[in-house]
Design an enzyme around this catalytic site. Structure first.
Site, PDB file in Angstrom:
ATOM      1  CG  HIS A  16      -0.423   0.197   2.526  1.00 12.24           C
ATOM      2  ND1 HIS A  16      -1.067   0.643   3.588  1.00 12.24           N
ATOM      3  CD2 HIS A  16       0.742   0.131   2.978  1.00 12.24           C
ATOM      4  CE1 HIS A  16      -0.270   0.512   4.697  1.00 12.24           C
ATOM      5  NE2 HIS A  16       0.788   0.403   4.322  1.00 12.24           N
ATOM      6  CB  CYS A  35       3.577   5.174   5.179  1.00 13.08           C
ATOM      7  SG  CYS A  35       4.258   4.039   6.657  1.00 13.08           S
ATOM      8  CG  HIS A  41       5.242   0.540   2.571  1.00  6.43           C
ATOM      9  ND1 HIS A  41       4.403   1.678   2.121  1.00  6.43           N
ATOM     10  CD2 HIS A  41       4.834   0.220   3.898  1.00  6.43           C
ATOM     11  CE1 HIS A  41       3.640   1.986   3.155  1.00  6.43           C
ATOM     12  NE2 HIS A  41       3.909   1.143   4.347  1.00  6.43           N
ATOM     13  CG  HIS A  43       2.723  -3.321   6.295  1.00  2.39           C
ATOM     14  ND1 HIS A  43       3.756  -3.046   7.187  1.00  2.39           N
ATOM     15  CD2 HIS A  43       2.231  -2.281   5.673  1.00  2.39           C
ATOM     16  CE1 HIS A  43       3.917  -1.755   7.115  1.00  2.39           C
ATOM     17  NE2 HIS A  43       2.868  -1.155   6.098  1.00  2.39           N
ATOM     18  CG  ASP A  80      -2.587 -13.263   0.513  1.00  2.00           C
ATOM     19  OD1 ASP A  80      -1.600 -12.773   1.173  1.00  2.00           O
ATOM     20  OD2 ASP A  80      -2.346 -14.612   0.360  1.00  2.00           O
ATOM     21  CG  HIS A  81       0.696 -12.479  -2.166  1.00  2.00           C
ATOM     22  ND1 HIS A  81      -0.033 -13.311  -1.359  1.00  2.00           N
ATOM     23  CD2 HIS A  81       2.125 -12.437  -2.032  1.00  2.00           C
ATOM     24  CE1 HIS A  81       1.224 -13.819  -0.529  1.00  2.00           C
ATOM     25  NE2 HIS A  81       2.285 -13.150  -0.956  1.00  2.00           N
ATOM     26  CD  GLU A 125       1.190  -0.863   9.063  1.00  2.00           C
ATOM     27  OE1 GLU A 125       0.434  -0.243   8.118  1.00  2.00           O
ATOM     28  OE2 GLU A 125       1.746  -0.055   9.875  1.00  2.00           O
TER      29      GLU A 125
END
Length: 136
Positions: A16, A35, A41, A43, A80-81, A125
């Site tokens: 994100h 961020c 970037h 998580h 996810d991903h 996170e």
């Protein structure tokens, strides 16, 4: 009868960028720091889904954790991903902070909890940073 809370933990990875289009580039960098990196970037998130209820006298379960897992994984599969800014239609026009993400997840998960009542989500996170939401 006793009221019990049970929790299922799920994992997903996502990228994100925290960016407010109403801010200048300089203001975004100042407010969001690294961020706000323009190339995103990521998580490795952990999501704790907590359901409350009375154990069923026939099973001893508040909720079958396998059914809860399946319902929650169906929601998490959207994330996810993925790039939370670009790939998730239900996050469009939302700054994907952990705080905003946990609220959005609540609205997706609350209607699909197979038994009991969703009482809390905790979204990790990082191992040190989390946001918690109880539907209020």
């Amino acid at each position: 009868m006793a009221t019990v809370r049970v929790t299922r933990r799920l994992h997903f990875s996502a990228a994100h960028r925290l960016h407010n289009p109403a801010f200048s580039d300089e203001e975004n960098r100042r407010v969001f720091g690294p961020c706000n990196h323009p190339n995103w970037h990521g998580h490795n998130y952990e999501l704790d889904v907590t359901v409350e209820g009375q154990p069923n006298p026939d099973t001893g379960y508040v909720v079958d954790l396998g059914l809860l897992r399946d319902a929650a994984e169906a929601v998490v599969a959207d994330l996810d991903h993925r790039n939370l800014n670009l790939d998730v239609p239900w996050l469009r026009d939302v700054i994907p902070s952990t705080e905003n993400l946990v609220v959005a997840l609540w609205h997706r998960l609350a209607p699909v909890v197979p038994a009991g009542r969703l009482v809390k989500l905790t979204l990790w996170e990082t191992p040190r940073n989390s946001a918690e939401y109880s539907g209020e």
